[in-house]
Scaffold this motif. Sequence first.
Motif, PDB file in Angstrom:
ATOM      1  N   PRO A   1      -5.232  -8.677  -8.267  1.00 32.89           N
ATOM      2  CA  PRO A   1      -5.836  -9.105  -6.993  1.00 32.89           C
ATOM      3  C   PRO A   1      -4.798  -9.608  -5.993  1.00 32.89           C
ATOM      4  N   ARG A   2      -3.681 -10.140  -6.486  1.00 28.76           N
ATOM      5  CA  ARG A   2      -2.641 -10.628  -5.576  1.00 28.76           C
ATOM      6  C   ARG A   2      -2.075  -9.519  -4.707  1.00 28.76           C
ATOM      7  N   LEU A   3      -2.049  -8.320  -5.256  1.00 32.18           N
ATOM      8  CA  LEU A   3      -1.541  -7.200  -4.464  1.00 32.18           C
ATOM      9  C   LEU A   3      -2.562  -6.835  -3.382  1.00 32.18           C
ATOM     10  N   ARG A   4      -3.822  -6.939  -3.729  1.00 28.85           N
ATOM     11  CA  ARG A   4      -4.858  -6.625  -2.730  1.00 28.85           C
ATOM     12  C   ARG A   4      -4.744  -7.572  -1.530  1.00 28.85           C
TER      13      ARG A   4
ATOM     14  N   GLU B   1       0.829  -1.214   0.000  1.00 26.71           N
ATOM     15  CA  GLU B   1       0.000   0.000   0.000  1.00 26.71           C
ATOM     16  C   GLU B   1       0.868   1.272   0.000  1.00 26.71           C
ATOM     17  N   GLU B   2       1.932   1.258   0.796  1.00 28.76           N
ATOM     18  CA  GLU B   2       2.817   2.437   0.871  1.00 28.76           C
ATOM     19  C   GLU B   2       3.558   2.659  -0.450  1.00 28.76           C
ATOM     20  N   ASN B   3       3.965   1.572  -1.093  1.00 27.98           N
ATOM     21  CA  ASN B   3       4.605   1.709  -2.399  1.00 27.98           C
ATOM     22  C   ASN B   3       3.659   2.350  -3.408  1.00 27.98           C
ATOM     23  N   LEU B   4       2.409   1.913  -3.372  1.00 25.40           N
ATOM     24  CA  LEU B   4       1.436   2.495  -4.307  1.00 25.40           C
ATOM     25  C   LEU B   4       1.203   3.972  -3.983  1.00 25.40           C
ATOM     26  N   ALA B   5       1.137   4.272  -2.693  1.00 22.66           N
ATOM     27  CA  ALA B   5       0.909   5.666  -2.285  1.00 22.66           C
ATOM     28  C   ALA B   5       2.036   6.560  -2.804  1.00 22.66           C
ATOM     29  N   LEU B   6       3.272   6.022  -2.800  1.00 23.31           N
ATOM     30  CA  LEU B   6       4.401   6.826  -3.291  1.00 23.31           C
ATOM     31  C   LEU B   6       4.265   7.146  -4.770  1.00 23.31           C
ATOM     32  N   GLY B   7       3.654   6.230  -5.521  1.00 26.64           N
ATOM     33  CA  GLY B   7       3.428   6.485  -6.945  1.00 26.64           C
ATOM     34  C   GLY B   7       2.541   7.693  -7.162  1.00 26.64           C
TER      35      GLY B   7
ATOM     36  N   LYS C   1      -7.724   7.401  -4.996  1.00 29.38           N
ATOM     37  CA  LYS C   1      -8.366   6.247  -4.370  1.00 29.38           C
ATOM     38  C   LYS C   1      -8.947   5.311  -5.440  1.00 29.38           C
ATOM     39  N   LYS C   2      -9.557   5.922  -6.440  1.00 27.01           N
ATOM     40  CA  LYS C   2     -10.122   5.121  -7.541  1.00 27.01           C
ATOM     41  C   LYS C   2      -9.021   4.358  -8.277  1.00 27.01           C
ATOM     42  N   ASP C   3      -7.900   5.071  -8.503  1.00 31.63           N
ATOM     43  CA  ASP C   3      -6.804   4.421  -9.228  1.00 31.63           C
ATOM     44  C   ASP C   3      -6.220   3.264  -8.419  1.00 31.63           C
ATOM     45  N   ARG C   4      -6.177   3.455  -7.086  1.00 33.63           N
ATOM     46  CA  ARG C   4      -5.658   2.375  -6.242  1.00 33.63           C
ATOM     47  C   ARG C   4      -6.572   1.148  -6.360  1.00 33.63           C
ATOM     48  N   GLU C   5      -7.857   1.398  -6.361  1.00 34.46           N
ATOM     49  CA  GLU C   5      -8.805   0.285  -6.543  1.00 34.46           C
ATOM     50  C   GLU C   5      -8.611  -0.372  -7.902  1.00 34.46           C
ATOM     51  N   MET C   6      -8.362   0.464  -8.907  1.00 36.46           N
ATOM     52  CA  MET C   6      -8.147  -0.063 -10.257  1.00 36.46           C
ATOM     53  C   MET C   6      -6.909  -0.981 -10.277  1.00 36.46           C
ATOM     54  N   VAL C   7      -5.836  -0.537  -9.584  1.00 35.92           N
ATOM     55  CA  VAL C   7      -4.619  -1.358  -9.531  1.00 35.92           C
ATOM     56  C   VAL C   7      -4.905  -2.679  -8.810  1.00 35.92           C
ATOM     57  N   TYR C   8      -5.647  -2.602  -7.712  1.00 41.67           N
ATOM     58  CA  TYR C   8      -5.958  -3.848  -6.989  1.00 41.67           C
ATOM     59  C   TYR C   8      -6.894  -4.742  -7.799  1.00 41.67           C
TER      60      TYR C   8
END
Length: 235
Positions: free
Chosen positions: A122-125, A94-100, A111-118
């Motif tokens: 799904p393995r990252l979620r 989650e922190e790595n994604l936040a840094l992006g 927030k929407k993009d984070r959901e899109m990535v997950y």
Amino acid sequence: MLKLEDVSVFYDGIHALQGVSIDVPEGKIVSLIGANGAGKSTTLKSIVGLVRPASGSISWHGREISAAQTKDIVRRGIVLVPEGRRVFPNLTVEENLALGAYSRTDRSEVKKDREMVYDLFPRLRERINQSAGTLSGGEQQMLAVGRGLMTRPELFMLDEPSLGLAPLIVKMIFEIIREINRKGTTVLLVEQNAHAALEVADMGYVLETGSIILQGVGKELLADDRVRKAYLGEI
Ligand code: ATP
């Protein structure tokens, strides 16, 4: 949208790129293939300003960017996922994604993009709170791609995303690249895995010792005898 014209790069006298011209049209997937040391990474690095061309032009939406700073190039919508799955090992997924997304202020969109990535991975979620350094190689690559997407790039460049990954993960990464492109992001891909890269590409370029020796529609290059012989191990 992105245009390289006659770009030359030298490293201490090594002529790494010798007059490279590449066109990346909006909405397309363009693949750049070639052997080790052909200059593929150098091409991507020159686009984001990590190496400076000695001559030639790099333009983005018609504006010259070959002298611009990397942070400004990224701000204008070009993102590079470098070779080697660079993640911050001590930070969580989650922190790595936040840094992006650190430079973005549109919180609800982030927030929407984070959901899109997950949704894409799904393995990252399932591993949101796991530190990135303990992820498998394939999962780290997913995270590196996910982090790149969190900047919401217009042009997404990936350097050897399939390197060292198991065939099933490679297949998945290429499916994701197609999916990202379907959602409207332009992609420039560098690969030694010529087959997968040309199959997914609208347009392909073949780089050999610093020069483009062939270019064309991805599927046509796949059928080209020279490509089959030199890069697909056939004939
Ligand atoms: P690979 O698939 O092995 O990563 P590549 O096609 O991406 O190869 P580049 O990394 O772009 O190739 O390298 C092109 C040439 O420039 C090679 O001969 C390489 O040794 C040289 N080169 C790359 N970076 C440097 C550097 N920082 N200093 C000196 N020479 C370099």
